[in-house]
Write a protein that holds these residues in place. Structure first.
Motif, PDB file in Angstrom:
ATOM      1  N   GLY A 160       7.300 -15.435  -4.735  1.00 57.99           N
ATOM      2  CA  GLY A 160       8.458 -16.287  -4.995  1.00 57.99           C
ATOM      3  C   GLY A 160       8.576 -16.697  -6.451  1.00 57.99           C
ATOM      4  N   GLU A 161       8.092 -15.833  -7.350  1.00 58.68           N
ATOM      5  CA  GLU A 161       8.228 -16.187  -8.771  1.00 58.68           C
ATOM      6  C   GLU A 161       9.480 -15.532  -9.328  1.00 58.68           C
ATOM      7  N   THR A 162      10.333 -16.336  -9.962  1.00 57.82           N
ATOM      8  CA  THR A 162      11.627 -15.820 -10.377  1.00 57.82           C
ATOM      9  C   THR A 162      11.513 -14.836 -11.524  1.00 57.82           C
ATOM     10  N   HIS A 163      10.547 -15.046 -12.442  1.00 57.82           N
ATOM     11  CA  HIS A 163      10.530 -14.159 -13.612  1.00 57.82           C
ATOM     12  C   HIS A 163      10.129 -12.751 -13.230  1.00 57.82           C
ATOM     13  N   LEU A 164       9.482 -12.594 -12.068  1.00 53.57           N
ATOM     14  CA  LEU A 164       9.142 -11.250 -11.632  1.00 53.57           C
ATOM     15  C   LEU A 164      10.384 -10.456 -11.226  1.00 53.57           C
ATOM     16  N   TYR A 165      11.404 -11.180 -10.706  1.00 58.74           N
ATOM     17  CA  TYR A 165      12.654 -10.480 -10.403  1.00 58.74           C
ATOM     18  C   TYR A 165      13.228  -9.881 -11.688  1.00 58.74           C
ATOM     19  N   ALA A 166      13.208 -10.695 -12.720  1.00 55.84           N
ATOM     20  CA  ALA A 166      13.713 -10.208 -14.013  1.00 55.84           C
ATOM     21  C   ALA A 166      12.926  -8.981 -14.472  1.00 55.84           C
ATOM     22  N   ALA A 167      11.578  -9.050 -14.312  1.00 55.83           N
ATOM     23  CA  ALA A 167      10.742  -7.917 -14.723  1.00 55.83           C
ATOM     24  C   ALA A 167      11.131  -6.666 -13.953  1.00 55.83           C
ATOM     25  N   ASP A 194       0.827  -1.210   0.000  1.00 56.26           N
ATOM     26  CA  ASP A 194       0.000   0.000   0.000  1.00 56.26           C
ATOM     27  C   ASP A 194       0.858   1.254   0.000  1.00 56.26           C
ATOM     28  N   PHE A 195       1.942   1.199   0.773  1.00 50.90           N
ATOM     29  CA  PHE A 195       2.816   2.370   0.819  1.00 50.90           C
ATOM     30  C   PHE A 195       3.420   2.665  -0.548  1.00 50.90           C
ATOM     31  N   ILE A 196       3.915   1.597  -1.169  1.00 49.78           N
ATOM     32  CA  ILE A 196       4.543   1.820  -2.489  1.00 49.78           C
ATOM     33  C   ILE A 196       3.506   2.346  -3.476  1.00 49.78           C
ATOM     34  N   SER A 197       2.298   1.768  -3.450  1.00 51.48           N
ATOM     35  CA  SER A 197       1.255   2.223  -4.380  1.00 51.48           C
ATOM     36  C   SER A 197       0.934   3.685  -4.137  1.00 51.48           C
ATOM     37  N   ALA A 198       0.820   4.026  -2.872  1.00 49.92           N
ATOM     38  CA  ALA A 198       0.537   5.421  -2.554  1.00 49.92           C
ATOM     39  C   ALA A 198       1.649   6.311  -3.076  1.00 49.92           C
ATOM     40  N   ALA A 227       9.167  -0.526  -9.998  1.00 50.79           N
ATOM     41  CA  ALA A 227      10.051  -1.679  -9.978  1.00 50.79           C
ATOM     42  C   ALA A 227      10.072  -2.307  -8.600  1.00 50.79           C
ATOM     43  N   SER A 228      10.091  -1.458  -7.562  1.00 44.88           N
ATOM     44  CA  SER A 228      10.174  -2.035  -6.221  1.00 44.88           C
ATOM     45  C   SER A 228       8.879  -2.762  -5.874  1.00 44.88           C
ATOM     46  N   LEU A 229       7.752  -2.237  -6.408  1.00 48.20           N
ATOM     47  CA  LEU A 229       6.486  -2.940  -6.167  1.00 48.20           C
ATOM     48  C   LEU A 229       6.537  -4.344  -6.761  1.00 48.20           C
ATOM     49  N   ILE A 230       7.047  -4.406  -7.994  1.00 43.24           N
ATOM     50  CA  ILE A 230       7.160  -5.718  -8.641  1.00 43.24           C
ATOM     51  C   ILE A 230       8.089  -6.613  -7.822  1.00 43.24           C
ATOM     52  N   PHE A 231       9.166  -6.005  -7.330  1.00 45.62           N
ATOM     53  CA  PHE A 231      10.143  -6.769  -6.567  1.00 45.62           C
ATOM     54  C   PHE A 231       9.495  -7.335  -5.294  1.00 45.62           C
ATOM     55  N   VAL A 232       8.732  -6.498  -4.630  1.00 47.46           N
ATOM     56  CA  VAL A 232       8.089  -6.936  -3.386  1.00 47.46           C
ATOM     57  C   VAL A 232       7.118  -8.067  -3.658  1.00 47.46           C
ATOM     58  N   ILE A 233       6.347  -7.906  -4.736  1.00 43.60           N
ATOM     59  CA  ILE A 233       5.388  -8.975  -5.050  1.00 43.60           C
ATOM     60  C   ILE A 233       6.115 -10.250  -5.447  1.00 43.60           C
ATOM     61  N   ALA A 234       7.265 -10.070  -6.065  1.00 44.16           N
ATOM     62  CA  ALA A 234       8.071 -11.244  -6.406  1.00 44.16           C
ATOM     63  C   ALA A 234       8.535 -11.957  -5.139  1.00 44.16           C
ATOM     64  N   LEU A 235       8.940 -11.155  -4.158  1.00 43.43           N
ATOM     65  CA  LEU A 235       9.335 -11.742  -2.876  1.00 43.43           C
ATOM     66  C   LEU A 235       8.177 -12.517  -2.266  1.00 43.43           C
ATOM     67  N   GLY A 280      13.984  -5.996 -12.568  1.00 46.72           N
ATOM     68  CA  GLY A 280      15.301  -5.545 -13.023  1.00 46.72           C
ATOM     69  C   GLY A 280      15.214  -4.778 -14.331  1.00 46.72           C
ATOM     70  N   ILE A 281      14.443  -5.331 -15.254  1.00 49.41           N
ATOM     71  CA  ILE A 281      14.340  -4.677 -16.563  1.00 49.41           C
ATOM     72  C   ILE A 281      13.654  -3.323 -16.430  1.00 49.41           C
ATOM     73  N   THR A 282      12.643  -3.254 -15.568  1.00 51.28           N
ATOM     74  CA  THR A 282      11.938  -1.988 -15.363  1.00 51.28           C
ATOM     75  C   THR A 282      12.900  -0.922 -14.851  1.00 51.28           C
ATOM     76  N   VAL A 283      13.712  -1.304 -13.859  1.00 47.70           N
ATOM     77  CA  VAL A 283      14.674  -0.332 -13.326  1.00 47.70           C
ATOM     78  C   VAL A 283      15.616   0.126 -14.429  1.00 47.70           C
ATOM     79  N   LEU A 284      16.120  -0.870 -15.163  1.00 46.44           N
ATOM     80  CA  LEU A 284      17.117  -0.557 -16.173  1.00 46.44           C
ATOM     81  C   LEU A 284      16.566   0.391 -17.238  1.00 46.44           C
ATOM     82  N   SER A 285      15.358   0.062 -17.761  1.00 50.21           N
ATOM     83  CA  SER A 285      14.847   0.870 -18.868  1.00 50.21           C
ATOM     84  C   SER A 285      14.182   2.148 -18.372  1.00 50.21           C
ATOM     85  N   LYS A 286      13.161   1.982 -17.492  1.00 50.88           N
ATOM     86  CA  LYS A 286      12.382   3.159 -17.104  1.00 50.88           C
ATOM     87  C   LYS A 286      13.078   3.972 -16.033  1.00 50.88           C
ATOM     88  N   GLY A 287      13.864   3.277 -15.225  1.00 53.58           N
ATOM     89  CA  GLY A 287      14.480   3.985 -14.121  1.00 53.58           C
ATOM     90  C   GLY A 287      15.785   4.656 -14.519  1.00 53.58           C
TER      91      GLY A 287
END
Lengths: 661, 219
Positions: B57-64, B12-16, B46-54, B66-73
């Motif tokens: 526990g889906e590995t491809h979300l970590y990749a997502a 919720d914090f990240i979304s806010a 990216a951090s929201l995706i990372f948290v949801i990945a945690l 990472g890519i978000t940070v790299l491109s958009k960030g």
């Protein structure tokens, strides 16, 4: 099938070579195209004389596949396209020598011919519509090939007209599809008798508008006199010779082949349309001094003649006169082939003249016969053919049209008895006007003295251009002398419609069953030759030897004759402009300035023009109506990016509020 | 491990934060700060995706992530910065309406989204909040595009919209297949490059980066 595969691959190879950066040899690819059209010609003959069959099916998905279907009718049109494409391809080798963008022209040319083949071979609705649109779009690009203002405008009008027509064609196919539940034309034909009469009438009217736009009947002809002059001449030959015939093909396919039985008023309507197109088309052709516009209006006239034949066939069939009906349809198809040949020839001849003189305006030509003897001869042959004079081909088809129209006397209903001879009368009037028109076209441009510097020092066209025209000129003669041979090619298509054959008795001899009419063009040719020889011999015998002396024409005592003393095209047609002034609505403006009134003039300015009443009274109000409506809608289109984004936001919020719950 | 995420309402914090960075666009006056807001928004995404990945526990979300940070960030902000320097535009955002009105309208937009999506019960739990916020970010992005004059701010608005869209897709599907995410990211990258070139061209042609001049193109 090998012939058609060779044909297709030839056109594709020619198209590919045209893209390659080989400027020097690019124009020789047209030789490959001509071989391709030969292949298609052979294939056409094999289709005509074999049973209708599915040629090729390409499955795309369950709902839609490409089906190509061949029967005698499509075979005949295939043949007509091939014949003209062959000659035009040979001609194009020389004609495209100085063209600005030969690559694009070559690619479009080859695919344009292929798309016309696809239209007449289409076996289902989707295939037909896709081929039809492809053909229309390719011809649009060919019209706008010369990138100038005039071509762009002509292209726009052409695109608008042809798409309006296509809309009606799509509508009529949708009606057919919903009524029969089938996409396949052969299946639709099987169930066609179940379609209710009102919907059949709707289909008939839609087919007149849709296919009539492509064919160029009055009043849907407006694109023809613009698009034909804008396109390069080899393309106008193809467009006028065969592309507008795909409209005829579609009309015959829908009304005569698929719907089969027609009420009497359909035939009479078609006869009226044909007669009006004949007369109005020819009247406007007479007033033109732009050679290509003249030929374009003349195409309207010839389409009218073809529609007269088709209308007679429909009317006579509904009256139960099957033999007469088959003669009428044969006449229409015969004229279709003939028009392809002689109109192609005339457009190619005009192309040669334009190539040499760099003008389309015949008031600036004159005396070309001396410098361009072959072009002149072939243009003359084309003109004689189009005027329907024996022994050339136009005569045979128009004679057959007369015969079929006059046999309408035998029909039961009064309406047919009245319509048929009136159609024949219209055709007779047109014939006379056509003769005047082509006396003008040939006489003003090829005879007399050069009227301007354009017409001086012109050179005869190159060998390939002459060969291309020569092929068509020869065909004019062959189709004229051996009508029996031609009818043998036509009769399978006619037989499938009426069930009655026309039995030609011999290659050069025609006998119309049920009447006393016979025609032998070969005999006419022979008698013409005999008369010519005897006259020459008579002159030599009776006249004896005379000394021939050359001198100037008598010039009324004026110092020397100048080109300005010659008859002009405008002057030549003045009597007709006066007779038909109710149609032409001519305007004239005479401006005289005097030094001493009324004896000494300093200058006279004369300008005259005719009012194209269809455009002024139908098209202009229509376009201004559409424009007014468009202007009201265009308030939405402010050009501001932010406003457009605002529309999106407003839509999104509305969707959220009303669609969310 | 998942306990702290749920216990401290991390999502919720990240979304806010995502929503706040979007809303802040209404008040920012310098183009550079807008780019910073976007960068922050992307990092939060990216951090929201990372948290949801945690959490899942889906590995491809970590990749997502990472890519978000790299491109958009990283990549896109760098590129935007370059465009701004290259175009030598003035640094003011130049909105059509003042900040107060702009912020109020944004508040109305968020309210509309919350009320209209409250009954949309096709998803439940924390992701429902994420969906509402994502749509709100999308609308605010569009609103920014409407009210800003410069071509570069348009691009930033579009990028906010894209982030919102990405978030919406994410909240509905809990992570799309990697190949689709990759495709979308590549699309955005290309889109920004093309828009950047356009912006430079508009500046060159009209001697101004204001999109107002574009309506002279109207026929």
């Amino acid at each position: 099938m090998t012939a058609v595969n060779t044909g297709i691959s030839c056109f594709l190879i020619a198209a590919i070579i045209s893209i390659l950066p080989l400027q020097k040899i690019k124009r020789y690819t047209y030789i490959i195209s001509s071989i391709g059209s030969l292949g298609f010609g052979l294939f056409a003959l094999s289709i005509i004389f074999s049973a209708p069959s599915k040629l090729y099916t390409l499955n795309i998905s369950s709902a839609f596949d490409f089906v190509f279907y061949g029967d005698a009718l499509s075979g005949f049109f295939l043949l007509a396209i091939s014949v003209l494409a062959f000659a035009v391809s040979i001609y194009s080798v020389g004609y495209t020598k100085d063209m600005k963008n030969p690559g694009a022209a070559g690619v479009l040319y080859n695919f344009f011919i292929l798309s016309m083949y696809a239209v007449v071979l289409s076996g289902n609705i989707i295939t037909f519509l896709i081929s039809w649109e492809t053909m229309s779009l390719l011809s649009y690009f060919l019209v706008t090939l010369q990138r100038d203002e005039e071509s762009a405008r002509a292209g726009l009008i052409y695109a608008v007209m042809t798409h309006a027509g296509t809309a009606f064609i799509i509508a009529l196919f949708l009606v057919l599809y919903t009524q029969t539940g089938s996409m396949d034309l052969a299946e639709i034909k099987l169930y066609a008798s179940h379609i209710p009469d009102t919907l059949k009438n709707l289909i008939f009217i839609f087919s007149i508008i849709g296919f009539g736009t492509k064919a160029g009947i009055i009043p849907l002809h407006t694109w023809l006199p613009r698009a034909h002059p804008a396109a390069p001449s080899n393309i106008s030959a193809l467009m006028s010779g065969v592309m507008i015939k795909t409209g005829i093909y579609g009309f015959i396919r829908i009304n005569l082949d698929i719907l089969q039985q027609s009420p009497e008023w359909w035939g009479i309507t078609v006869i009226v349309i044909g007669a009006v197109s004949c007369i109005i088309g020819m009247l406007y052709a007479l007033m033109e001094y732009d050679m290509k516009r003249l030929l374009a209006y003349c195409s309207v006239e010839n389409i009218g003649v073809i529609f007269l034949g088709i209308g007679a066939a429909m009317m006579l069939k509904s009256n139960g006169l099957y033999t007469a009906s088959s003669i009428a349809l044969a006449a229409a198809l015969y004229h279709t082939l003939n028009h392809a040949v002689f109109k192609g020839l005339l457009f190619l001849g005009t192309g040669s003249v334009m190539h040499a003189t760099h003008t389309k305006n015949m008031e600036k030509m004159g005396g070309l016969l001396k410098s361009m003897p072959y072009t002149g001869l072939f243009f003359l042959i084309g003109s004689v053919s189009i005027c329907a004079l024996p022994p050339f081909n136009g005569f045979v088809s128009e004679w057959l049209t007369y015969q079929s129209l006059l046999s309408g006397f035998n029909s039961v209903s009064i309406a047919s008895k009245i319509a048929a001879p009136l159609g024949a009368a219209a055709l007779a009037l047109t014939g006379a006007l056509a003769a005047a028109c082509f006396v003008k076209a040939f006489g003003i441009s090829f005879l007399g003295m050069p009227r301007s510097s354009h017409a001086e020092d012109v050179k005869e066209s190159s060998a390939s251009m002459i060969t291309g025209m020569g092929v068509l000129a020869l065909l004019c003669l062959v189709l004229g002398i051996f009508p029996g041979l031609t009818l043998r090619v036509i009769s399978p298509a006619v037989f499938s419609y009426t069930g009655a054959g026309i039995m030609p008795t011999g290659a050069g001899f025609l006998h119309i069953g049920g009447s006393l009419s016979d025609l032998s063009p070969a005999a006419i040719l022979i008698s013409i030759i005999i008369m010519f020889i005897t006259t020459v011999i008579f002159i030599f015998i009776a006249g004896g030897k005379r000394k021939i002396s050359y001198g100037d024409s008598w010039d009324c005592g004026i110092k020397a004759l100048t080109p300005r003393m010659q008859y002009t095209a405008t002057g030549f047609t003045k009597p007709l402009r006066m007779i038909f002034r109710k149609i032409y609505l001519p305007k004239r403006d005479l401006n005289i300035s005097y030094i001493v009134k009324p004896f000494f003039l300093s200058s006279i300015k004369y300008s005259g023009e005719i009012t194209p009443f269809l455009e002024v009274y139908i098209y202009r109000p229509l376009t201004s109506l559409i424009r007014g409506a468009a202007r009201r809608v265009s308030i939405l289109q402010s050009g501001s990016l932010h406003l457009y984004l605002g529309y999106i936001l407003a839509t999104l919020i509305l969707l959220l509020i009303f669609g969310g719950n | 491990m998942n306990n702290w995420i749920e216990a401290y309402f991390v999502i919720d914090f990240i979304s806010a934060g995502l929503l706040l960075t979007a809303v802040s666009m209404n008040a920012l006056k310098r183009i550079e700060s807008c780019v910073k807001a976007y960068t922050l928004n992307s990092w939060l995404l990216a951090s929201l995706i990372f948290v949801i990945a945690l959490m899942n526990g889906e590995t491809h979300l970590y990749a997502a992530a990472g890519i978000t940070v790299l491109s958009k960030g990283i990549l896109i902000p760098l590129f935007l910065g370059r465009i701004i320097r290259k175009m030598r535009v003035t640094h003011e955002v130049e909105p059509y309406i003042n900040n107060v009105v702009s912020l109020s309208i944004s508040a109305v937009l968020v309210a509309v989204v919350y009320t209209s999506l409250s009954d949309a019960v096709f998803i439940e739990g924390f992701l429902k909040n994420v969906l509402q916020i994502s749509i709100a970010v999308l609308l605010i992005g569009l609103f920014i595009m409407i009210t800003r004059r410069k071509a570069v701010t348009q691009v930033i608005g579009l990028l906010f919209m894209e982030n919102g869209l990405f978030l919406a897709g994410f909240s509905l599907t809990s992570g799309m297949p990697t190949i689709i995410e990759l495709g979308v990211l590549f699309d955005v990258l290309m889109g920004v490059i093309i828009l950047g070139i356009f912006a430079v061209q508009i500046r060159r042609t009209f001697a101004s980066a204001d999109l107002d001049r574009l309506n002279t193109l109207k026929g």
